[in-house]
Design an enzyme around this catalytic site. Structure first.
Site, PDB file in Angstrom:
ATOM      1  N   LEU A   1       0.817  -1.211   0.000  1.00  0.00           N
ATOM      2  CA  LEU A   1       0.000   0.000   0.000  1.00  0.00           C
ATOM      3  C   LEU A   1       0.857   1.271   0.000  1.00  0.00           C
ATOM      4  CD1 LEU A   1      -3.122   0.739   0.644  1.00  0.00           C
ATOM      5  CD2 LEU A   1      -2.260   1.151   2.932  1.00  0.00           C
ATOM      6  N   HIS A   2       0.501   2.244  -0.815  1.00  0.00           N
ATOM      7  CA  HIS A   2       1.201   3.527  -0.789  1.00  0.00           C
ATOM      8  C   HIS A   2       0.284   4.638  -1.295  1.00  0.00           C
ATOM      9  CE1 HIS A   2       1.980   1.521  -4.620  1.00  0.00           C
ATOM     10  NE2 HIS A   2       2.043   2.714  -5.179  1.00  0.00           N
ATOM     11  N   ILE A   3       0.471   5.825  -0.736  1.00  0.00           N
ATOM     12  CA  ILE A   3      -0.315   6.996  -1.144  1.00  0.00           C
ATOM     13  C   ILE A   3       0.543   7.864  -2.058  1.00  0.00           C
ATOM     14  CG2 ILE A   3      -1.494   9.095  -0.370  1.00  0.00           C
ATOM     15  CD1 ILE A   3      -2.079   7.722   2.267  1.00  0.00           C
TER      16      ILE A   3
END
Ligand SMILES: [Zn+2]
Length: 160
Positions: A120-122
């Protein structure tokens, strides 16, 4: 016009990121060579890194240290810190690069165009009025390591 999440770009990023079957975000966390890897900040459970294949100047990614793919699986404290750091880094970019706006988003899963589907990454992507017109050019030229280093140094100095 939202060409910013173009899946063909993510495919390229993925091929780089997943080379030798390794998750590059986990590698970066492990290596502790933050200057070389363009890691801007490490928190308690999350970190911020400059995207080497940016959509635009100042394209950052904020990710948990843990290799987690679902928002549901994030511990509450990590979830909170993830968004706190996103806010902090957005403020930093506002001050340094003076963009007109931002695209901030998460691509969950391959079908959504996630370049690193397991981790997961923004994305934080600064936007300037009219930048969609020359974005592909910008994205190509910004891969040059020198300008990334320069930006890294500038942002690092601001963080202190
Ligand atoms: Zn990972």
């Amino acid at each position: 016009v939202d060409i910013i999440w173009a899946p063909q770009r993510e495919k390229y990023i993925k091929s780089v990121a997943m080379s030798r079957g390794k998750c590059f975000l986990c590698e970066v966390v492990k290596q502790k060579n933050d200057k070389k890897n363009f890691v801007l900040k490490r928190g308690r459970s999350v970190f911020c890194i400059l995207n080497r294949y940016p959509y635009n100047a100042g394209h950052l990614m904020v990710a948990p240290f843990s290799h987690l793919s679902d928002l549901d699986k994030l511990p509450e404290a990590t979830f909170k810190e993830l968004f706190q750091l996103t806010k902090e880094m957005t403020r930093l970019l506002s001050g340094v690069l003076k963009p007109d706006g931002f695209n901030i988003g998460i691509n969950l899963g391959k079908v959504a165009g996630a370049g690193v589907p397991g981790h997961l990454h923004i994305h934080i992507v600064p936007r300037w009025n009219g930048d969609t017109n020359f974005m592909p050019v910008v994205a190509k030229t910004k891969i040059v390591g020198h300008s990334l280093s320069k930006l890294y140094n500038t942002l690092s100095k601001e963080i202190g």
